[in-house]
Design a protein around this motif. Structure first.
Motif, PDB file in Angstrom:
ATOM      1  N   GLU A   1       0.837  -1.196   0.000  1.00 43.89           N
ATOM      2  CA  GLU A   1       0.000   0.000   0.000  1.00 43.89           C
ATOM      3  C   GLU A   1       0.880   1.258   0.000  1.00 43.89           C
ATOM      4  O   GLU A   1       1.948   1.290   0.613  1.00 43.89           O
ATOM      5  CB  GLU A   1      -0.905   0.012   1.230  1.00 43.89           C
ATOM      6  CG  GLU A   1      -1.855  -1.182   1.318  1.00 43.89           C
ATOM      7  CD  GLU A   1      -3.075  -1.022   0.434  1.00 43.89           C
ATOM      8  OE1 GLU A   1      -3.227   0.058  -0.172  1.00 43.89           O
ATOM      9  OE2 GLU A   1      -3.865  -1.973   0.337  1.00 43.89           O
TER      10      GLU A   1
ATOM     11  N   SER B   1      -3.368  -4.205   6.173  1.00 45.94           N
ATOM     12  CA  SER B   1      -2.201  -3.734   5.421  1.00 45.94           C
ATOM     13  C   SER B   1      -1.581  -2.543   6.134  1.00 45.94           C
ATOM     14  O   SER B   1      -2.296  -1.636   6.572  1.00 45.94           O
ATOM     15  CB  SER B   1      -2.599  -3.317   4.002  1.00 45.94           C
ATOM     16  OG  SER B   1      -2.984  -4.443   3.237  1.00 45.94           O
TER      17      SER B   1
ATOM     18  N   TYR C   1      -5.598  -0.603  15.873  1.00 47.62           N
ATOM     19  CA  TYR C   1      -6.003  -0.176  14.533  1.00 47.62           C
ATOM     20  C   TYR C   1      -7.333   0.566  14.655  1.00 47.62           C
ATOM     21  O   TYR C   1      -8.373  -0.051  14.896  1.00 47.62           O
ATOM     22  CB  TYR C   1      -6.168  -1.372  13.604  1.00 47.62           C
ATOM     23  CG  TYR C   1      -4.937  -2.242  13.455  1.00 47.62           C
ATOM     24  CD1 TYR C   1      -4.024  -2.026  12.437  1.00 47.62           C
ATOM     25  CD2 TYR C   1      -4.696  -3.311  14.333  1.00 47.62           C
ATOM     26  CE1 TYR C   1      -2.901  -2.834  12.282  1.00 47.62           C
ATOM     27  CE2 TYR C   1      -3.585  -4.114  14.189  1.00 47.62           C
ATOM     28  CZ  TYR C   1      -2.696  -3.881  13.165  1.00 47.62           C
ATOM     29  OH  TYR C   1      -1.587  -4.681  13.023  1.00 47.62           O
TER      30      TYR C   1
ATOM     31  N   ASN D   1      -7.014   7.285   6.302  1.00 47.26           N
ATOM     32  CA  ASN D   1      -6.433   5.946   6.328  1.00 47.26           C
ATOM     33  C   ASN D   1      -6.343   5.363   7.736  1.00 47.26           C
ATOM     34  O   ASN D   1      -5.568   4.437   7.978  1.00 47.26           O
ATOM     35  CB  ASN D   1      -5.031   5.972   5.707  1.00 47.26           C
ATOM     36  CG  ASN D   1      -5.061   6.265   4.229  1.00 47.26           C
ATOM     37  OD1 ASN D   1      -5.898   5.712   3.503  1.00 47.26           O
ATOM     38  ND2 ASN D   1      -4.178   7.142   3.759  1.00 47.26           N
TER      39      ASN D   1
ATOM     40  N   LYS E   1      -8.297  -4.593   5.491  1.00 48.14           N
ATOM     41  CA  LYS E   1      -8.671  -5.213   4.227  1.00 48.14           C
ATOM     42  C   LYS E   1      -9.929  -6.063   4.348  1.00 48.14           C
ATOM     43  O   LYS E   1     -10.809  -6.027   3.491  1.00 48.14           O
ATOM     44  CB  LYS E   1      -7.516  -6.067   3.689  1.00 48.14           C
ATOM     45  CG  LYS E   1      -6.257  -5.273   3.365  1.00 48.14           C
ATOM     46  CD  LYS E   1      -5.214  -6.133   2.705  1.00 48.14           C
ATOM     47  CE  LYS E   1      -5.672  -6.598   1.320  1.00 48.14           C
ATOM     48  NZ  LYS E   1      -4.573  -7.334   0.629  1.00 48.14           N
TER      49      LYS E   1
ATOM     50  N   THR F   1     -10.062   2.808  12.790  1.00 48.50           N
ATOM     51  CA  THR F   1     -10.527   3.227  11.459  1.00 48.50           C
ATOM     52  C   THR F   1     -11.234   4.571  11.471  1.00 48.50           C
ATOM     53  O   THR F   1     -11.530   5.118  10.409  1.00 48.50           O
ATOM     54  CB  THR F   1     -11.482   2.177  10.874  1.00 48.50           C
ATOM     55  OG1 THR F   1     -12.674   2.111  11.676  1.00 48.50           O
ATOM     56  CG2 THR F   1     -10.834   0.802  10.831  1.00 48.50           C
TER      57      THR F   1
ATOM     58  N   ASP G   1      -0.600   5.076   9.083  1.00 46.56           N
ATOM     59  CA  ASP G   1      -1.703   4.719   8.190  1.00 46.56           C
ATOM     60  C   ASP G   1      -1.818   3.197   8.069  1.00 46.56           C
ATOM     61  O   ASP G   1      -0.823   2.469   8.159  1.00 46.56           O
ATOM     62  CB  ASP G   1      -1.483   5.307   6.796  1.00 46.56           C
ATOM     63  CG  ASP G   1      -1.691   6.814   6.740  1.00 46.56           C
ATOM     64  OD1 ASP G   1      -2.177   7.369   7.756  1.00 46.56           O
ATOM     65  OD2 ASP G   1      -1.361   7.430   5.711  1.00 46.56           O
TER      66      ASP G   1
ATOM     67  N   ARG H   1      -4.813  -0.054   6.385  1.00 45.12           N
ATOM     68  CA  ARG H   1      -6.100  -0.367   5.766  1.00 45.12           C
ATOM     69  C   ARG H   1      -6.602  -1.701   6.275  1.00 45.12           C
ATOM     70  O   ARG H   1      -5.878  -2.703   6.214  1.00 45.12           O
ATOM     71  CB  ARG H   1      -5.986  -0.397   4.246  1.00 45.12           C
ATOM     72  CG  ARG H   1      -7.346  -0.559   3.551  1.00 45.12           C
ATOM     73  CD  ARG H   1      -7.248  -0.243   2.071  1.00 45.12           C
ATOM     74  NE  ARG H   1      -6.552  -1.276   1.322  1.00 45.12           N
ATOM     75  CZ  ARG H   1      -7.169  -2.337   0.777  1.00 45.12           C
ATOM     76  NH1 ARG H   1      -8.482  -2.501   0.917  1.00 45.12           N
ATOM     77  NH2 ARG H   1      -6.475  -3.231   0.102  1.00 45.12           N
TER      78      ARG H   1
ATOM     79  N   PHE I   1       1.065   4.376   1.554  1.00 49.75           N
ATOM     80  CA  PHE I   1       0.580   5.197   2.648  1.00 49.75           C
ATOM     81  C   PHE I   1       1.471   6.417   2.816  1.00 49.75           C
ATOM     82  O   PHE I   1       2.688   6.357   2.597  1.00 49.75           O
ATOM     83  CB  PHE I   1       0.551   4.409   3.951  1.00 49.75           C
ATOM     84  CG  PHE I   1      -0.437   3.258   3.946  1.00 49.75           C
ATOM     85  CD1 PHE I   1      -1.782   3.493   3.695  1.00 49.75           C
ATOM     86  CD2 PHE I   1      -0.020   1.964   4.188  1.00 49.75           C
ATOM     87  CE1 PHE I   1      -2.696   2.451   3.704  1.00 49.75           C
ATOM     88  CE2 PHE I   1      -0.920   0.917   4.198  1.00 49.75           C
ATOM     89  CZ  PHE I   1      -2.258   1.160   3.950  1.00 49.75           C
TER      90      PHE I   1
END
Length: 471
Positions: free
Chosen positions: A2, A75, A438, A445, A13, A440, A9, A11, A4
């Motif tokens: 990715e 990711s 993590y 990102n 998935k 979101t 940052d 993602r 970033f």
């Protein structure tokens, strides 16, 4: 990989949940607000939580009943390949409903954590603690994960009495001794009192990381790379140095190795240390097979030099008070029953202690006399400094790894111009617990950070003199 723009940052998935009964996986990634993954050297299994905002009726539609498999794929900048976490649901909590949506927290653990609750070990266990641990993981819990371990110095034999595998392993950790440890026992002139000379130390940790299961001596975790106390089987890494930055100053430091936040939760607690016998303990032993009574005083300062240490402190910090050296006085009394004879049928004494007249002792001797106080003191010594830091997300960092941190000297600039770092609090620490977060909900990102809960047994940088502890 990715593309970033920031080290934080990431993602998310996919997040796939497989219902019980073998139905097709259900993709729920768009419902997850945050995912927190945790490893700890004091926990025999992995754990995680997911914060879910459910507008699809997932909780009752599947339904979620517990035990479902969950696979999370993420990711990051750390690798070209996505990281995958495979766990099972053990709890759902903090649920509230607002209009057509409900929010709740899903608790996840390793599959073996659930299996451990239903498995009871009944067969006698014998051999080196390392072999017993491997047998319990592979044969009792049926785990196919990789196991990294080192042998203990002594053999053991036990009747498990229907205990769970992780409970048995927890007992073995305290009884296991670094393979580099040597002991000798001398009589002090009183037939009921003896002194012990110890080289090395007792106490193991058993824990799980994304690399697999681990069973190693405390000394292996604390030892330098080339030290004879470090096991070659230990699959751990060293990270850093991570450098603390003041405010929003741009000093050109590598953004991957910046400390966002640092908190010291504990550094000095003399009352607790004294009550737990960190410095000195009176050991009282009674062998119920022979009627022998014995007592001796264990002092950690006598074995400190033969232990592996993370900091630059040259000796255990002594505690003078009113012209009395408190470290020389036992502050905890421990009474223990010894039993050498249960697994021995010969006519000679089964005891391994030369003072008992044994010349051919049983290999399953009861070695508590030599390791009990020391194991407890060794665990307590690791609490000398407890620190938590938040750094840019790095999913490769695991519990049991070591990290080098450099904290800014808090002295006035005039006094700190020759030494930019705090030499007492900076240095190498053992990672007691790691949390990968993590989130979101932050930015485009998301935001990926790693929180490290650190501990070490001695103060200061190893390559610089320390003011703590003199011999």
């Amino acid at each position: 990989m990715e593309n970033f723009g920031s080290n934080t940052d990431f993602r998310l998935k996919s997040v796939k949940i497989t219902p019980n009964g073998g139905s097709s996986p259900y993709e729920m990634g768009n419902l997850v607000n945050s995912f927190n993954y945790v490893e700890s050297v004091t926990a025999p299994f992995l754990s995680a939580t997911m914060e879910v905002v459910d507008s699809a009726g997932l909780l009752t539609g599947l339904p979620i009943q517990g035990g479902e498999s969950v696979e999370i794929s993420v990711s990051t900048n750390a690798s070209e390949e996505a990281y995958t976490y495979k766990m099972v649901i053990w709890t759902i909590g903090n649920r509230f409903v607002r209009q057509q949506q409900q929010a709740y927290t899903i608790g996840l653990v390793s599959t073996e954590a659930l299996l451990n609750e239903v498995v009871r070990v009944t067969k006698p266990l014998s051999g080196n603690p390392e072999s017993i641990v491997i047998d319990l993981i592979k044969n009792s819990l049926k785990a196919d994960k990789e196991i990294f371990s080192e042998p203990s110095k002594f053999e053991t034999k036990m009747i498990p009495n229907r205990k769970r595998p992780f409970d048995i392993i927890s007992t073995l950790c305290v009884k296991s001794v670094s393979p580099q440890t040597n002991y000798s026992s001398t009589n002090s002139g009183n037939s009921n009192k003896s002194e012990q000379q110890v080289k090395g130390s007792g106490g193991f940790f058993f824990w799980e990381t994304k690399r697999g299961y681990n069973f190693f001596a405390v000394d292996s975790l604390c030892a330098d790379e080339n030290s004879k106390l470090k096991s070659k089987k230990l699959n751990s890494q060293s990270w850093g140095p991570y450098v603390e930055r003041i405010g929003n100053q741009d000093d050109g430091a590598d953004e991957r190795f910046v400390i966002y936040e640092s908190i010291f939760s504990s550094e000095i607690n003399l009352l607790q240390s004294l009550r737990k016998g960190k410095y000195s303990s009176l050991m009282v032993f009674f062998n119920h097979s022979t009627g022998q009574y014995e007592e001796y005083v264990y002092k950690i300062k006598d074995s400190y030099d033969n232990m592996a240490h993370l900091g630059g402190q040259e000796g255990i910090t002594l505690i003078p008070s009113n012209q009395i050296e408190l470290s020389d006085y036992p502050t905890r009394i421990m009474s223990i029953f010894l039993d050498h004879e249960t697994w021995y049928n010969e006519a000679k004494p089964a005891s391994p202690d030369p003072n008992d007249g044994g010349t051919d002792p049983t290999k399953f001797a009861d070695w508590q006399k030599f390791y009990a106080a020391q194991s407890i003191a060794r665990y307590e010594l690791l609490k000398n400094q407890n620190c938590s830091i938040v750094i840019p997300g790095n999913p490769e960092i695991c519990a049991g790894d070591k990290v080098d941190i450099r904290l800014v000297n808090k002295l006035p600039k005039v006094m700190a111009k020759d030494e930019p770092f705090d030499t007492e609090s900076s240095g190498v620490y053992l990672i007691n617990e790691v949390t990968h977060t993590y989130d979101t909900t932050v930015g485009t990102n998301g935001r990926f950070t790693t929180t490290l809960r650190l501990m070490r047994d001695s103060y200061g940088l190893k390559d610089r003199p320390s003011n703590h502890g003199t011999k």
